[in-house]
Design a protein around this motif. Structure first.
Motif, PDB file in Angstrom:
ATOM      1  N   VAL A  12     122.323 102.057 -62.668  1.00 19.95           N
ATOM      2  CA  VAL A  12     122.934 103.457 -62.887  1.00 19.95           C
ATOM      3  C   VAL A  12     124.306 103.286 -62.456  1.00 19.95           C
ATOM      4  O   VAL A  12     124.713 102.582 -61.561  1.00 19.95           O
ATOM      5  N   GLN A  13     125.045 104.243 -62.685  1.00 19.98           N
ATOM      6  CA  GLN A  13     126.564 104.282 -62.216  1.00 19.98           C
ATOM      7  C   GLN A  13     126.529 105.033 -60.814  1.00 19.98           C
ATOM      8  O   GLN A  13     125.502 105.918 -60.574  1.00 19.98           O
ATOM      9  N   LEU A  18     117.786 107.825 -59.869  1.00 20.72           N
ATOM     10  CA  LEU A  18     116.600 107.368 -60.211  1.00 20.72           C
ATOM     11  C   LEU A  18     115.496 107.637 -59.320  1.00 20.72           C
ATOM     12  O   LEU A  18     115.663 108.359 -58.457  1.00 20.72           O
ATOM     13  N   ARG A  19     114.271 107.887 -60.109  1.00 20.12           N
ATOM     14  CA  ARG A  19     113.105 108.075 -59.429  1.00 20.12           C
ATOM     15  C   ARG A  19     112.170 106.857 -59.471  1.00 20.12           C
ATOM     16  O   ARG A  19     111.851 106.430 -60.554  1.00 20.12           O
ATOM     17  N   LEU A  20     111.764 106.275 -58.348  1.00 28.22           N
ATOM     18  CA  LEU A  20     110.752 105.251 -58.421  1.00 28.22           C
ATOM     19  C   LEU A  20     109.530 105.814 -58.115  1.00 28.22           C
ATOM     20  O   LEU A  20     109.260 106.683 -57.409  1.00 28.22           O
ATOM     21  N   SER A  21     108.560 105.122 -58.484  1.00 29.79           N
ATOM     22  CA  SER A  21     107.112 105.178 -58.348  1.00 29.79           C
ATOM     23  C   SER A  21     106.353 104.160 -57.781  1.00 29.79           C
ATOM     24  O   SER A  21     106.773 103.120 -57.955  1.00 29.79           O
ATOM     25  N   CYS A  22     105.465 104.208 -56.964  1.00 28.09           N
ATOM     26  CA  CYS A  22     104.396 103.254 -56.278  1.00 28.09           C
ATOM     27  C   CYS A  22     102.993 103.892 -56.909  1.00 28.09           C
ATOM     28  O   CYS A  22     102.627 104.844 -56.058  1.00 28.09           O
ATOM     29  N   THR A 118     110.926  96.730 -57.291  1.00 25.99           N
ATOM     30  CA  THR A 118     111.748  96.957 -58.679  1.00 25.99           C
ATOM     31  C   THR A 118     113.067  97.071 -58.342  1.00 25.99           C
ATOM     32  O   THR A 118     113.649  97.504 -57.337  1.00 25.99           O
ATOM     33  N   GLN A 119     114.107  96.455 -59.192  1.00 21.35           N
ATOM     34  CA  GLN A 119     115.238  96.524 -59.001  1.00 21.35           C
ATOM     35  C   GLN A 119     116.108  97.661 -59.293  1.00 21.35           C
ATOM     36  O   GLN A 119     115.837  98.133 -60.291  1.00 21.35           O
ATOM     37  N   VAL A 120     116.965  97.952 -58.253  1.00 27.80           N
ATOM     38  CA  VAL A 120     117.730  99.007 -58.437  1.00 27.80           C
ATOM     39  C   VAL A 120     119.333  98.642 -58.466  1.00 27.80           C
ATOM     40  O   VAL A 120     119.767  97.914 -57.344  1.00 27.80           O
ATOM     41  N   THR A 121     120.175  98.870 -59.396  1.00 26.20           N
ATOM     42  CA  THR A 121     121.474  98.330 -59.436  1.00 26.20           C
ATOM     43  C   THR A 121     122.434  99.710 -59.795  1.00 26.20           C
ATOM     44  O   THR A 121     122.151  99.957 -60.641  1.00 26.20           O
ATOM     45  N   VAL A 122     123.240  99.730 -58.691  1.00 24.20           N
ATOM     46  CA  VAL A 122     124.412 100.565 -59.110  1.00 24.20           C
ATOM     47  C   VAL A 122     125.519 100.183 -59.117  1.00 24.20           C
ATOM     48  O   VAL A 122     126.199  99.403 -58.203  1.00 24.20           O
ATOM     49  N   SER A 123     126.255 100.359 -60.110  1.00 22.18           N
ATOM     50  CA  SER A 123     127.623  99.639 -60.563  1.00 22.18           C
ATOM     51  C   SER A 123     128.366 100.348 -61.745  1.00 22.18           C
ATOM     52  O   SER A 123     127.862 101.154 -62.454  1.00 22.18           O
ATOM     53  N   SER A 124     129.576 100.421 -61.306  1.00 19.30           N
ATOM     54  CA  SER A 124     130.708 101.168 -61.955  1.00 19.30           C
ATOM     55  C   SER A 124     130.970 100.292 -63.264  1.00 19.30           C
ATOM     56  O   SER A 124     131.935 100.674 -64.039  1.00 19.30           O
TER      57      SER A 124
END
Length: 124
Positions: A12-13, A18-22, A118-124
């Motif tokens: 995501v930018q 985001l919504r993560l679930s477990c 779970t991978q979360v990547t925040v990048s522009s």
């Protein structure tokens, strides 16, 4: 005893959400105090948020307070992490876990039954 599976990560930018679930196995989900942690490459595991057995009490790290919301649906054996206003520094692998011993809720030492992450990547 219990198995946890995280999902919902992605790319995501900055400023996105985001919504993560477990998802948890077992019929005693409502008895578990649970938490979210994250770990970036080369860094130690960091506390993100935690929630009491019935969802009545929540805890957040200062870095995510006001942006993230932890919740749980015991009927669905599922815990969630809603992440808003994401920042570059939120990039990490996010894990959910069960608190299995006494002590600080913010210490990963007191948790077990870790999911695969779970991978979360925040990048522009």
């Amino acid at each position: 005893q219990v198995q946890l599976v995280e999902s919902g990560g992605g790319l995501v930018q900055p400023g996105g959400s985001l919504r993560l679930s477990c998802a948890a196995s077992g019929r005693t989900f409502s008895n578990y105090f649970m938490g979210w942690f994250r770990q970036a490459p080369g860094k130690e595991r960091e506390f993100v948020a935690a929630i009491s057995t019935n969802g009545g009490t929540t805890y957040y790290s200062d870095s995510v307070k006001g942006r993230f919301t932890i919740s749980r649906d015991n009927a669905k054996n599922t815990m969630y992490l809603q992440m808003n206003s994401l920042k570059l520094e939120d990039t990490a692998v996010y894990y959910c876990a069960v608190k299995i011993r006494g002590g600080y809720y913010s210490s990963y030492i007191n948790y077990g039954y870790w999911g695969q992450g779970t991978q979360v990547t925040v990048s522009s």
